[in-house]
Design an enzyme around this catalytic site. Structure first.
Site, mmCIF file in Angstrom:
data_model
loop_
_atom_site.group_PDB
_atom_site.id
_atom_site.type_symbol
_atom_site.label_atom_id
_atom_site.label_comp_id
_atom_site.label_asym_id
_atom_site.label_seq_id
_atom_site.Cartn_x
_atom_site.Cartn_y
_atom_site.Cartn_z
ATOM 1 N N ARG A 169 10.285 6.728 6.640
ATOM 2 C CA ARG A 169 9.849 6.765 5.240
ATOM 3 C C ARG A 169 9.652 8.214 4.832
ATOM 4 N NH1 ARG A 169 5.086 3.273 4.997
ATOM 5 N NH2 ARG A 169 6.584 1.555 4.952
ATOM 6 N N ARG A 200 -8.194 2.914 7.347
ATOM 7 C CA ARG A 200 -7.051 2.076 6.972
ATOM 8 C C ARG A 200 -6.165 2.890 6.037
ATOM 9 N NH1 ARG A 200 -3.674 -1.491 7.061
ATOM 10 N NH2 ARG A 200 -3.992 -3.739 7.061
ATOM 11 N N GLY A 243 7.213 -10.327 0.518
ATOM 12 C CA GLY A 243 7.619 -11.223 1.591
ATOM 13 C C GLY A 243 6.477 -11.716 2.445
ATOM 14 N N CYS A 285 3.370 -5.756 -0.513
ATOM 15 C CA CYS A 285 4.094 -4.500 -0.754
ATOM 16 C C CYS A 285 4.932 -4.550 -2.026
ATOM 17 C CB CYS A 285 4.986 -4.173 0.438
ATOM 18 S SG CYS A 285 4.064 -3.835 1.950
ATOM 19 N N GLY A 286 5.279 -5.753 -2.486
ATOM 20 C CA GLY A 286 6.045 -5.889 -3.719
ATOM 21 C C GLY A 286 5.195 -5.990 -4.962
#
Length: 1003
Positions: A553, A662, A920, A925-926
């Site tokens: 990434r 986190r 998903g 994350c979406g």
């Protein structure tokens, strides 16, 4: 019992009071009757904090180091508010008005310095005092008088562009005045800086609101108007500057009048020897700004306190041979929030001196090293607080520098690690403003101060300019580690920790980089479970679905990229990957399918174009999201992208930020369009205005603790804080470190900042933050901008006339290497090479002239990446999906494209633009929880068979049309277990309902 000697100290300022403190701490009260003369009517206070008092950050009482009761408790006789009148050296006595006389065996003169007042006509009134409205800036009384006058003033001129003058200017600017600085030199702080650094400092300060006039010899104060104490200033070049307040901060001069009267040897200061005694009287000593040692005067606190310590050791017998041989003068500070560290020589002194320069004027960053015989002889570091600890340590120790000199200027690169406080001696000074050593900080920790705020309160460290706080925090962590329990207890503690915390305790994630060469040779199978997780600190992700192949990434702050970067990424994707990359919802790019032995090659190809992958995964600050058209759009309060860059540079590669409880998401935007999903962020800075001293000021409101995964959606809480752009990056850093120190670490699903906010409450979090930053925070301003979501898709005019940006939809964020090369070509041919990435996984080509827009619209790529997409394709967002993510349960990208193309055919195109977001798994994350239509992938049992399915969340326009009640911020789960095969038809029915009046959902 032996008769005590009498020790008389003239001066209760920074040097004199510190000497008495050091003497008492060494048992000096048993050896001496200690008497002090203090001209000011109070105990000892910290002059360094005067600018903070003037600015309103501190109250006068906050400056007090030792109140009057301290002297009484320690058996020190203090003549408070009494000026020593004369010294009788023959009779060994000090006299003062009112018949006061005090004999001495040892006399210490610490009279400091006095303000230099240039010979300016009309400066004084008929009684010989500074005219009303004209001030010097030296004492607490000066400061309080300035505050009183500033309340009715509107325009001030500060005479003097040295450190003191700029500090005064800062305070008045914070009071809401229009502030001008008139400086005789041709650049600011010419005693400490070189011309280039001075020029860059001038630009930085002008950007913050100061108006600076150089090479100005001040002539008379212009005649005041009737009823006005001050009219203005006139300069030798004929220019006049009207004002209603003048502050003279043209420097100081050693206060040697008393020494002259006593017949002591005086030049510029009181001449002293290495034992700090006066040259012609071994019973009289001088320390501080009034002293002159080996031809040098000292105006910084570090040498003053060194003198105080040495003299105390000598006179108490702790070290009778203690001597002062001078010091390597260095200091680090902040000037109006701008980091500055200076040390030693500012220019070469020898023919073979080396100079190492780095300059970045656009950001106000300037770094310069003077190297002599392989060692550091001097340095200037402007606008970069992270570099100064390493450089200061190298300077103080006089150690040999690495052959790669530049590596010293960029900690963490070139084999030069960031400073390790464990290597510092206990006597190493951490806080210059208050003379606090590492040893004192460690002692405070051992005595129960276990947070940064508590350590600062106990020691006063970090309460001056604040530049030392990163090092204080590092010492705190060091001290806490030293206090770890014995091995058995430590092992028991480890068993109660989650495995990621164990991995982090074993080895910092960044340290796995040293293991990469071995893994490249031995193969991916030899990578330990711990190092598979730690690799994410380097942005390298082991993928269970594709054993032996990895994802990387790439960090692209604010989504601001360019054609060179796109070409480099495309070539890497072709040479090492699967010929495509994915754009993320954090404006980053993900490379896929490379092998572990190719990682270094990839980094070597990314470095020349300015891309890193570091800290893009796991417990780190992820990509900082900003408006993708920052600095371009006419619809912004201001360009916030410099704040994104500054914050990014603070934490990337900085080990203080690599052990968060986190992951940490941040958005910083000045855009008036709602384009960055602020409600879901751990920190969100959004545009706001606030009236300060009658002037409307632009800045950010701050919210904290938003999230989507780890237990579901939680909207960010209003922190009731307004922050100016110049202070914003540092505030974000302090919030991050507050989370690092106090966040919950037991269970991974309860470790986000949101859970700390829930445990503490917003009020306590804000109070802890104020303690950490060292001053009260402004309450929130008035938010500006639209609540309606925006995506910047389409062709839109920029703020610069004649230019446009083209927002192009990249379906589900997946882009091939060939398409990336084509984007690079279009950016070069139609714009200036810039490419912007959006939080909706789309692209923007900016700076397209009006004349080239028609040709751009005809380019073949715009038939694939449309600027005029259908409503259902325009807001389509998808996470990675099951092919490459082991958390995902369905093929989100494939299903998203299939479903949207069906909807394009079946649903009337006369729909409003919609956000349709696919996640998903529950990690979200979406961003499915904040979309008009959110789709969460899952497995469901239908007619006895396990099938791919989704839960459907509705919000925004769709929820409103269908009568679904939401909280206005998040979507609501409305349908469950919809098989993916049936989803296109189901969504078609939902979207058709948008054309009807609100009805109950029946699909």
């Amino acid at each position: 019992m032996a008769t005590k000697e009498r020790l008389v100290v003239i001066g209760n300022g920074m040097a004199g009071a510190r000497f008495v403190e050091e003497t008492v701490a060494r048992g000096g009260s048993d050896l001496y009757d200690i008497v002090m003369f203090g001209e000011e009517p109070r105990g000892n206070y910290n002059r360094i904090l005067l600018s903070s008092v003037l600015a309103g950050y501190h109250q006068p009482e906050d400056t007090i180091i030792n109140g009057l009761s301290w002297y009484e408790e320690k058996g020190v006789k203090l003549y408070s508010g009494v000026k020593a009148g004369w010294i009788d050296r023959m009779g060994q006595a000090v006299y003062a008005a009112g018949g006061i006389s005090e004999p001495y065996d040892k006399l210490v003169i610490a009279t400091g310095s006095t303000p230099y007042i240039p010979p300016i006509d009309n400066m004084y009134d008929e009684d010989g005092f500074l005219r009303p409205g004209v001030f010097s800036f030296r004492t607490l009384e000066d400061c309080q008088a300035m505050i009183g006058h500033a309340g009715s003033a509107s325009k001030a001129v500060v005479v003097g562009g040295g450190l003191l003058g700029l500090e005064a200017a800062k305070g008045l600017l914070e009071r809401g005045l229009e502030v001008h600085v008139a400086h005789l030199g041709d650049y600011l702080m010419n005693s400490q800086l070189d011309a280039q650094a001075g020029a860059m400092l001038k630009q930085s300060l002008e950007n913050l609101g100061l108006q600076i006039h150089l090479e100005k010899l001040t002539q008379p104060i212009t005649p005041p108007f009737p009823g006005d104490p001050v009219g203005g200033l006139r300069f030798k070049d004929g220019e006049e500057l009207e004002c209603d307040m003048i502050v003279v901060a043209a420097g100081v001069r050693p206060n040697i009048d008393l020494a002259k009267q006593a017949g002591l040897h005086v030049q510029h200061g009181i001449v002293i020897q290495d034992d700090l005694s006066c040259r012609n009287d071994r019973n009289v000593y001088a320390i501080g700004e009034c002293s002159q040692h080996r031809g040098k005067l000292f105006g910084l606190v570090a040498p003053l306190w060194e003198q105080a310590r040495i003299l105390a050791e000598q006179l108490t017998g702790e070290n009778p041979e203690a001597s002062f041989r001078g010091v390597r003068v260095s200091t680090k500070l902040k000037i109006m929030g701008v980091d500055l560290a200076v040390m030693g020589d500012k220019d070469p002194q020898m023919d073979d001196d080396e100079q190492v320069h780095y300059s970045e004027p656009a950001r106000g960053v300037y770094k310069k090293l003077i190297v002599r015989n392989g060692r550091l002889a001097g340095a200037i570091l402007l606008g970069d607080g992270l570099t100064s600890p390493n450089v200061l340590q190298a300077f103080d120790r006089g150690e040999l520098l690495p052959d790669n000199r530049a590596s010293l200027l960029f900690p963490g690169t070139g084999g030069v690690p960031q400073i390790d406080v464990s290597e510092l001696a206990a006597s190493a000074q951490i806080c210059n403003c208050n003379g606090v050593t590492k040893g004192k900080l460690v002692q405070a920790c051992q005595e129960g101060s276990d947070t940064l705020a508590a350590v600062c309160a106990a020691t006063r460290a970090g309460t001056g300019c604040g530049a030392c706080k990163p090092q204080i925090h590092a010492v705190l962590k060091f001290a806490m580690q030293q206090a770890m329990p014995e091995p058995a207890a430590r092992e028991s503690r480890r068993r109660s920790m989650n495995k990621i915390e164990v991995y982090k305790e074993e080895k910092n994630g960044l340290d796995v980089k040293a293991d990469l060469p071995r893994y490249a040779v031995d193969g991916w199978e030899t990578i330990t479970d711990g190092d598979k997780e730690r690799l994410k600190w380097l942005g390298v992700f082991f993928r269970r679905q594709t054993p032996g192949h990895f994802m990387m990434r790439l960090r692209i702050p604010n989504g601001i990229s360019n054609s060179a970067q796109f070409r480099a990424i495309a070539s890497i994707s072709s040479d090492f990957g699967k010929d495509f990359t994915d754009i993320t919802t954090r404006q980053q790019i993900q490379l896929r399918w490379f092998e572990i032995d190719q990682v270094q090659d990839i980094w070597d190809r990314l470095e020349p174009v300015g891309i890193v992958s570091i800290q893009t995964g796991m417990d780190n600050i992820r990509g900082i999201v900003g408006c993708p058209v920052a600095g371009l759009t006419p619809n912004e309060l201001f360009d916030a992208s410099p704040v994104v860059r500054e914050y990014n540079e603070i934490f990337v590669g900085n080990r203080e930020f690599t052990n968060l409880p986190r992951k940490f998401n941040v958005t910083i935007t000045g855009c008036l369009d709602n384009c960055t999903h602020a409600v879901t962020q751990d920190i969100a800075l959004t545009p706001a205005v606030k009236s300060i001293a009658g002037e409307e000021v632009k800045g950010f409101n701050v919210t904290v603790g938003g999230k989507q995964g780890s237990g579901g959606f939680r909207p960010a809480s209003d922190l009731d804080v307004f922050v100016l752009p110049r202070d914003a990056a540092q505030l974000c850093s302090e919030i991050t470190l507050l989370f690092s120190d106090n966040g919950l670490r037991e269970a991974r699903n309860k470790s986000r900042l949101a859970f700390l906010i829930e445990e503490w409450g917003v009020d306590r979090f804000r109070q802890e933050l104020e303690q950490r930053v060292g001053h009260p925070l402004l309450t929130s301003g008035s938010p500006v901008g639209s609540e309606a979501k925006s995506d910047h898709i389409g062709i839109h005019p920029q703020k610069e006339a004649g230019l446009n940006y083209a927002g192009l939809v990249v379906p589900v964020g997946r882009i091939t290497a060939g398409q990336m090369l084509e984007v690079a070509r279009l950016a070069d041919n139609y714009g200036n090479g810039e490419v912007r990435i959006t939080a909706e996984q789309n692209l923007i080509i900016p700076n397209v002239p009006d004349s080239l827009v028609p040709a751009l619209e005809e380019e073949p790529l715009l038939q694939e990446f449309r600027a005029d997409p259908s409503p259902v394709m325009r807001g389509l967002v998808s996470c990675t999906g099951i092919d490459y993510c082991h958390f995902a349960l369905v093929d989100t990208k494939g299903l998203a494209l299939k479903t949207s193309r069906y909807l394009e055919e079946k649903v009337d195109s006369d729909l409003p633009a919609l956000s349709i977001n696919w996640s998903g798994c529950p990690n979200a994350c979406g961003n499915h929880t904040v979309a008009d239509v959110g789709l969460l992938g899952k497995k469901a049992r239908v007619d006895g068979n396990v099938v791919d399915a989704v839960d459907v969340f509705l919000g925004g326009k769709v929820a409103e049309a269908l009568g679904v009640v939401t909280d206005g911020e998040s979507s609501v789960k409305t349908l469950e277990n919809v098989p993916c095969d049936e989803l296109p038809e189901t969504l078609a029915k939902v979207l058709e309902s948008l054309k009807a009046a609100p009805v109950a959902l029946t699909v």
